[in-house]
Write an enzyme that holds these catalytic residues in place. Structure first.
Site, PDB file in Angstrom:
ATOM      1  N   ALA A   1      -6.042  -5.740 -10.559  1.00 46.57           N
ATOM      2  CA  ALA A   1      -5.319  -4.600 -11.108  1.00 46.57           C
ATOM      3  C   ALA A   1      -5.036  -3.806  -9.910  1.00 46.57           C
ATOM      4  O   ALA A   1      -3.856  -2.947  -9.844  1.00 46.57           O
ATOM      5  CB  ALA A   1      -6.224  -3.479 -12.145  1.00 46.57           C
TER       6      ALA A   1
ATOM      7  N   CYS B   1     -14.969 -10.463   9.375  1.00 44.12           N
ATOM      8  CA  CYS B   1     -16.249 -10.192  10.035  1.00 44.12           C
ATOM      9  C   CYS B   1     -16.837 -11.294   9.706  1.00 44.12           C
ATOM     10  O   CYS B   1     -17.502 -11.529   8.454  1.00 44.12           O
ATOM     11  CB  CYS B   1     -16.977  -9.105   9.671  1.00 44.12           C
ATOM     12  SG  CYS B   1     -16.049  -7.679  10.417  1.00 44.12           S
TER      13      CYS B   1
END
Ligand code: PLP
Length: 375
Positions: free
Chosen positions: A197, A322
């Site tokens: 959404a 990362c």
């Protein structure tokens, strides 16, 4: 602030916020309750299911609400794997989102083989390369409709037909495509399709898995009888209602939104290419989402450029991730170009219908300035 990071997340629209609040402050009943107050929430849940189904041309009963697209992806792919325990190969692409790749990697410990199809230089997955990767051991294929970093669109009708013909189950991550390009599942043999959404101006923490009639299914979360026993846990009604409102708007406004963002994106690309030397559009030549521009700035570290632009009020992103203590450059651009250098020079600009031409022009000035100061 000039927000050009809409493939990361989008602003919840005012009518979406209104819907969410309605299910927090007034209609806060449990859709499983037998009384009228619960029934009111159940009516909202049914309406939401129809709205999300309509966005992708599916039947409402095929929609399962989840807590994210990540959950939908895990549920769909695990359903496929559990239904064919003798088959131990998962085929996906090197350019997929980490939700798919990490899910596949996690299965390696359980004895599965994960095969990542390399993309063409344009970023597209060549259906004939994919066909070669599918063998008798293959349980499931997962290929995204559109890439989150480059906007490159895959040939999903051809890929879905290929999987059906070869007898393998097919999952499609349509998180970035939904609301930006037409999707009609009536016409496509897609077994599982995942949605989120918050990429279509809805709230975070809600997604959906569409399971085609006849496709095998097993729940990821066991619990109550919610979602017809397919996903235990009381439904997050405020988020689901917000998702539905976002889906209704996305479906009805799709042509206007596409025209608006495509014009702005083309303006952004043309101006940057003309005014900033040493630039290249990653994914050029492939069909792309109308809102996404991925641009390589030769000799410029993308993470440094992201923070310089941030200081100038422009929000964009690099595809870096990362990993442990280090920053790894975009795995998508790396797979497309084979170059760590190019992968660490790529910036993603992702637009929304809320952006204006003035913002684009200001962003271009900021980019040109920042790049000049870094070279
Ligand atoms: N797939 C793609 C292509 C995405 O861009 C994202 C969001 O970053 C996801 C999956 C995961 O979505 P969610 O944040 O709903 O788990």
């Amino acid at each position: 602030m000039i927000y050009l990071d809409n493939n990361a997340t989008t602003e919840p629209l005012p009518s979406v916020r209104t819907e969410i609040i309605e299910y927090l402050s007034g209609k806060w009943g449990n859709p499983s309750s037998a009384h009228a107050f619960g029934l009111q929430a159940k009516v909202g849940l049914d309406r939401a299911r129809s709205a999300v189904a309509r966005l992708v041309g599916a039947e409402p009963e095929t929609v399962i609400f989840t807590g994210s697209a990540t959950e939908a992806i895990n549920t769909g792919m695990l359903s496929a794997l559990r239904s064919r325990p003798a088959k131990r190969r998962i085929v996906t692409a090197a350019t997929e989102h980490s939700a798919v790749i990490a899910m596949g990697r996690a299965q390696e410990a359980a004895g599965y083989e994960l095969f990542l199809v390399p993309p063409l230089a344009t970023g597209q997955i060549d259906p004939s390369r994919l066909a070669q990767a599918i063998n008798d051991e293959t349980a499931v294929v997962s290929i995204m409709w559109a890439n989150n970093e480059t906007g490159v669109i895959n040939a999903i009708p051809e890929i879905a037909a290929l999987c059906r013909q070869r007898g393998v189950l097919f999952h499609c991550d349509a998180v970035q495509a939904a609301g930006k390009v037409p999707i009609d599942l009536q016409a496509l043999p897609v077994d599982y399709l995942s949605l989120s959404a918050h990429k279509i101006h809805g709230p975070k923490g809600v997604g959906a898995l569409i399971v085609a009639p006849g496709a095998p299914f097993s729940p990821l979360l066991y619990g109550g009888h919610q979602e017809k026993d397919r996903r235990g846990g009381t439904e997050n009604m405020p988020a689901i209602a917000g998702f539905a409102q976002a889906a209704i708007l996305a479906a009805t406004e799709l042509p206007q939104r596409t025209a608006h963002v495509a014009a702005l994106r083309d303006r952004l690309e043309a101006r940057i290419l003309a005014e900033v030397p040493g630039t290249v559009v990653n994914g050029q030549g492939a069909p792309r989402l109308p809102n996404t521009a991925n641009i390589g700035f030769s000799g410029v570290d993308s993470d440094t450029l992201v923070s310089l632009l941030d200081q100038r009020g422009v929000c964009v992103s690099s595809g870096s991730a990362c990993l442990a203590d280090a920053v790894a450059p975009s795995h998508v651009i790396l797979a497309m170009t084979g170059s760590y250098q190019k992968a660490s020079e790529a910036i993603r600009f992702s637009l929304s219908p809320l952006n204006t031409a003035m913002e684009i022009d200001q962003a271009v000035i900021a980019v040109a300035d920042a790049v000049r100061s870094l070279r």
